[in-house]
Write an enzyme that holds these catalytic residues in place. Structure first.
Site, PDB file in Angstrom:
ATOM      1  N   HIS A   1     -52.286  21.662  -2.796  1.00 11.70           N
ATOM      2  CA  HIS A   1     -52.087  20.207  -2.787  1.00 11.70           C
ATOM      3  C   HIS A   1     -53.408  19.499  -2.501  1.00 11.70           C
ATOM      4  O   HIS A   1     -53.779  18.537  -3.151  1.00 11.70           O
ATOM      5  CB  HIS A   1     -51.065  19.804  -1.722  1.00 11.70           C
ATOM      6  CG  HIS A   1     -49.646  20.146  -2.062  1.00 11.70           C
ATOM      7  ND1 HIS A   1     -49.225  21.416  -2.292  1.00 11.70           N
ATOM      8  CD2 HIS A   1     -48.554  19.345  -2.224  1.00 11.70           C
ATOM      9  CE1 HIS A   1     -47.940  21.417  -2.562  1.00 11.70           C
ATOM     10  NE2 HIS A   1     -47.495  20.152  -2.527  1.00 11.70           N
TER      11      HIS A   1
ATOM     12  N   GLN B   1       0.840  -1.201   0.000  1.00 14.13           N
ATOM     13  CA  GLN B   1       0.000   0.000   0.000  1.00 14.13           C
ATOM     14  C   GLN B   1       0.872   1.247   0.000  1.00 14.13           C
ATOM     15  O   GLN B   1       0.587   2.216  -0.709  1.00 14.13           O
ATOM     16  CB  GLN B   1      -0.896  -0.031   1.242  1.00 14.13           C
ATOM     17  CG  GLN B   1      -2.152   0.774   1.111  1.00 14.13           C
ATOM     18  CD  GLN B   1      -2.962   0.399  -0.108  1.00 14.13           C
ATOM     19  OE1 GLN B   1      -3.181   1.247  -0.961  1.00 14.13           O
ATOM     20  NE2 GLN B   1      -3.384  -0.836  -0.235  1.00 14.13           N
TER      21      GLN B   1
ATOM     22  N   HIS C   1       2.258   3.056  -3.233  1.00 16.31           N
ATOM     23  CA  HIS C   1       1.398   3.835  -4.137  1.00 16.31           C
ATOM     24  C   HIS C   1       1.746   5.312  -4.119  1.00 16.31           C
ATOM     25  O   HIS C   1       1.679   5.988  -5.139  1.00 16.31           O
ATOM     26  CB  HIS C   1      -0.070   3.713  -3.714  1.00 16.31           C
ATOM     27  CG  HIS C   1      -0.766   2.520  -4.289  1.00 16.31           C
ATOM     28  ND1 HIS C   1      -0.991   2.390  -5.631  1.00 16.31           N
ATOM     29  CD2 HIS C   1      -1.290   1.420  -3.710  1.00 16.31           C
ATOM     30  CE1 HIS C   1      -1.633   1.252  -5.852  1.00 16.31           C
ATOM     31  NE2 HIS C   1      -1.817   0.633  -4.708  1.00 16.31           N
TER      32      HIS C   1
ATOM     33  N   GLU D   1      -9.863   2.042   4.063  1.00 17.79           N
ATOM     34  CA  GLU D   1     -10.214   1.606   2.700  1.00 17.79           C
ATOM     35  C   GLU D   1     -10.138   0.073   2.604  1.00 17.79           C
ATOM     36  O   GLU D   1     -11.049  -0.569   2.130  1.00 17.79           O
ATOM     37  CB  GLU D   1      -9.231   2.248   1.715  1.00 17.79           C
ATOM     38  CG  GLU D   1      -9.507   1.882   0.276  1.00 17.79           C
ATOM     39  CD  GLU D   1      -8.417   2.371  -0.671  1.00 17.79           C
ATOM     40  OE1 GLU D   1      -7.282   2.651  -0.221  1.00 17.79           O
ATOM     41  OE2 GLU D   1      -8.699   2.467  -1.875  1.00 17.79           O
ATOM     42  N   HIS D   2      -9.003  -0.487   3.061  1.00 16.68           N
ATOM     43  CA  HIS D   2      -8.823  -1.942   3.047  1.00 16.68           C
ATOM     44  C   HIS D   2      -8.553  -2.435   4.457  1.00 16.68           C
ATOM     45  O   HIS D   2      -7.789  -1.809   5.196  1.00 16.68           O
ATOM     46  CB  HIS D   2      -7.606  -2.365   2.217  1.00 16.68           C
ATOM     47  CG  HIS D   2      -7.601  -1.819   0.836  1.00 16.68           C
ATOM     48  ND1 HIS D   2      -6.889  -0.704   0.474  1.00 16.68           N
ATOM     49  CD2 HIS D   2      -8.222  -2.249  -0.289  1.00 16.68           C
ATOM     50  CE1 HIS D   2      -7.062  -0.465  -0.804  1.00 16.68           C
ATOM     51  NE2 HIS D   2      -7.873  -1.383  -1.296  1.00 16.68           N
TER      52      HIS D   2
ATOM     53  N   ASP E   1      -6.647  -6.004  -5.480  1.00 18.27           N
ATOM     54  CA  ASP E   1      -6.320  -4.870  -6.343  1.00 18.27           C
ATOM     55  C   ASP E   1      -6.436  -5.250  -7.816  1.00 18.27           C
ATOM     56  O   ASP E   1      -6.812  -4.435  -8.657  1.00 18.27           O
ATOM     57  CB  ASP E   1      -4.873  -4.412  -6.090  1.00 18.27           C
ATOM     58  CG  ASP E   1      -4.755  -3.518  -4.869  1.00 18.27           C
ATOM     59  OD1 ASP E   1      -5.791  -3.062  -4.367  1.00 18.27           O
ATOM     60  OD2 ASP E   1      -3.608  -3.283  -4.434  1.00 18.27           O
TER      61      ASP E   1
END
Ligand SMILES: NC(=O)c1ccc[n+]([C@@H]2O[C@H](COP(=O)([O-])OP(=O)(O)OC[C@H]3O[C@@H](n4cnc5c(N)ncnc54)[C@H](O)[C@@H]3O)[C@@H](O)[C@H]2O)c1
Ligand SMILES: N[C@H](CO)Cc1c[nH]c[nH+]1
Ligand SMILES: [Zn+2]
Length: 427
Positions: free
Chosen positions: A417, A256, A259, A324-325, A358
């Protein structure tokens, strides 16, 4: 290398409202606001200037031509094509089960109601290209859109040096059903897709991950077009006990971290021994990495290791973090799945590295970050579908409903209405 925190220090530094990460800062937002105004005013000319300034491409023809797309297939090895096709088949299979049919909720002689499911007509997909080349993200963005029945899928991605995009992105786009590719990136590409520029057509919704400039642009165009989410840098949280293997844990933290300098990798463990051995492994494995500098910066400045009292305490922290993960590398990992409340995607057991998700397993890798998994989900077919409700009432049904509608309309002082009902039932 990666710092260690006590549980309380971790809460203060990563979970408390004051220290919570934002996907972009004020400076980035101001820059992007100017780019947005400029492109809305000057269209293609401004887009050309920003693309030259940020990506080094000075041309004013951004579409990847049919000939270039055909030629790209010759530049990509058969192994890569086979891997993309196998990954696409898994992603396709997983996402096809998300498809829903239009449905009736009620059907009697007097009342019919239901939902129409209709695809978005034009979707824009962003494929990041600043620090790496992501054919997998082409598949993850475009396959759900194709399955949903989107009429036109437009992909944007910046050139990475030179004047063309990597051939593998074009091949992935063909496999995933992308109609048009434009070699533009960053906030200028998001603005161009949102409003159109002359050469770039506008779309109805923009999806896909990107850096802070991309995230800021998506936040600014939201409302004029739909967006999937405002994503921050990638994240992984690993919960591990003494059964975890240090080299596996270290590899996944690094996967990770490589990245982005801003990517966030966290380890929560009950084992002091695992911490010591993981630190040794991290040093060793980082040393072997082409993207060593990025990974080390990310681990040192954004990462954390936390010694917890129990796996339960680890889950409590992870649910507050909403990563996220999430990887669960503990004994009988599957049995802990029910403890997950907030996470984008979960990887269970010692042999399920996040990397398999991924690229290959099938679930989407475009996922909520920086705590937004508390209230949102990863990209799916649903992102490309609108749900329109419908209702039919017979005169008899309206007569039955009338007193209630009229009472509520009166309470809201909306006589018009009430009249819309009364007028139909008058003798
Ligand atoms: N969640 C996912 O599915 C997923 C997948 C892949 C990548 N990611 C993440 O997406 C991000 C990709 O970022 P990236 O930078 O590699 O690629 P990117 O394509 O998002 O950003 C590159 C673009 O940013 C713009 N830019 C750069 N510096 C700028 C500046 N000073 N002013 C204005 N614009 C500027 C340029 O136009 C450039 O083309 C990373 O954080 C990565 O971790 C997430
Ligand atoms: N881990 C990224 C999402 O955070 C997705 C990705 C693409 N390629 C490799 N990884
Ligand atoms: Zn990844």
């Amino acid at each position: 290398m990666i710092p260690t925190y006590t549980v309380n220090q971790f809460r203060d530094s990563f979970i408390s409202a004051k220290t919570k990460k934002q996907p972009f800062d004020d400076e980035v937002l101001e820059t992007v606001k100017k780019i947005l105004e400029d492109i809305r005013t000057r269209g293609d000319k401004a887009l050309q200037e920003y693309t030259e300034k940020f990506d080094g491409y000075s041309g004013d023809n951004w579409e990847v031509t049919k000939e270039e797309r055909k030629a790209a297939w010759k530049e990509v090895s058969s192994e890569v094509i086979e891997s993309l096709e196998r990954a696409a088949a898994n992603i396709n299979s997983f996402h096809s089960k998300q498809l829903q049919q239009s449905r009736m909720m009620e059907m009697t002689d007097d009342i019919i109601s239901g939902q129409l499911f209709r695809p978005i007509e034009r979707a824009g997909i962003y494929v990041p290209g600043g620090k790496a080349c992501y054919p997998s993200t082409v598949l993850m963005n475009a396959i759900p859109a194709s399955l949903a029945g989107v009429q036109e899928i437009v992909m944007v991605t910046p050139v990475r040096g030179g004047d063309s995009i990597p051939a593998v992105l074009s091949v992935a786009a063909d496999i995933a059903g992308v109609d048009t590719i434009y070699k533009i990136g960053g906030s200028q590409a998001i603005v161009a897709l949102a409003y159109g520029t002359g050469k770039i057509p506008s779309v109805d919704k923009i999806v896909g991950p990107g850096n802070a400039y991309v995230a800021a642009a998506k936040s600014l165009v939201f409302g004029d077009v739909g967006i999937d989410m405002i994503a921050g840098p990638s994240e992984v949280a690993i919960i591990a006990d003494e059964t975890a293997t240090p080299s596996f844990v270290a590899a996944d933290l690094i996967a990770q971290a490589e990245h982005d300098e801003k990517a966030r990798s966290f380890l929560f463990t009950t084992s002091k021994k695992l911490i010591d051995e993981t630190l040794v492994e991290l040093k060793k494995q980082c040393g072997e990495l082409p993207r060593k500098d990025i990974a080390e910066a990310s681990l040192t400045n954004e990462g954390a290791i936390v010694l917890v009292d129990s796996v339960e305490e680890a889950f409590e922290l992870v649910n507050a973090l909403a990563p996220e993960h999430l990887e669960i590398q503990v004994e009988n990992a599957l049995q802990h799945l029910s403890k997950v409340k907030n996470a984008g995607s979960v990887f269970i057991g010692h042999y399920t590295p996040e990397a398999v998700g991924d690229y290959f397993a099938g679930p989407n890798h475009v996922l909520p970050t920086v705590g937004t998994a508390r209230f949102s989900s990863g990209l799916s077919v649903d992102d490309f579908v609108k749900k329109t409700t419908y209702v039919y009432y017979s005169e008899k049904a309206l007569r039955k409903a009338a007193p209630y509608v009229e009472t509520l309309a009166a309470k809201e002082e909306l006589d018009g209405h009430a009249r819309a009902v009364k007028v139909r039932l008058e003798p």
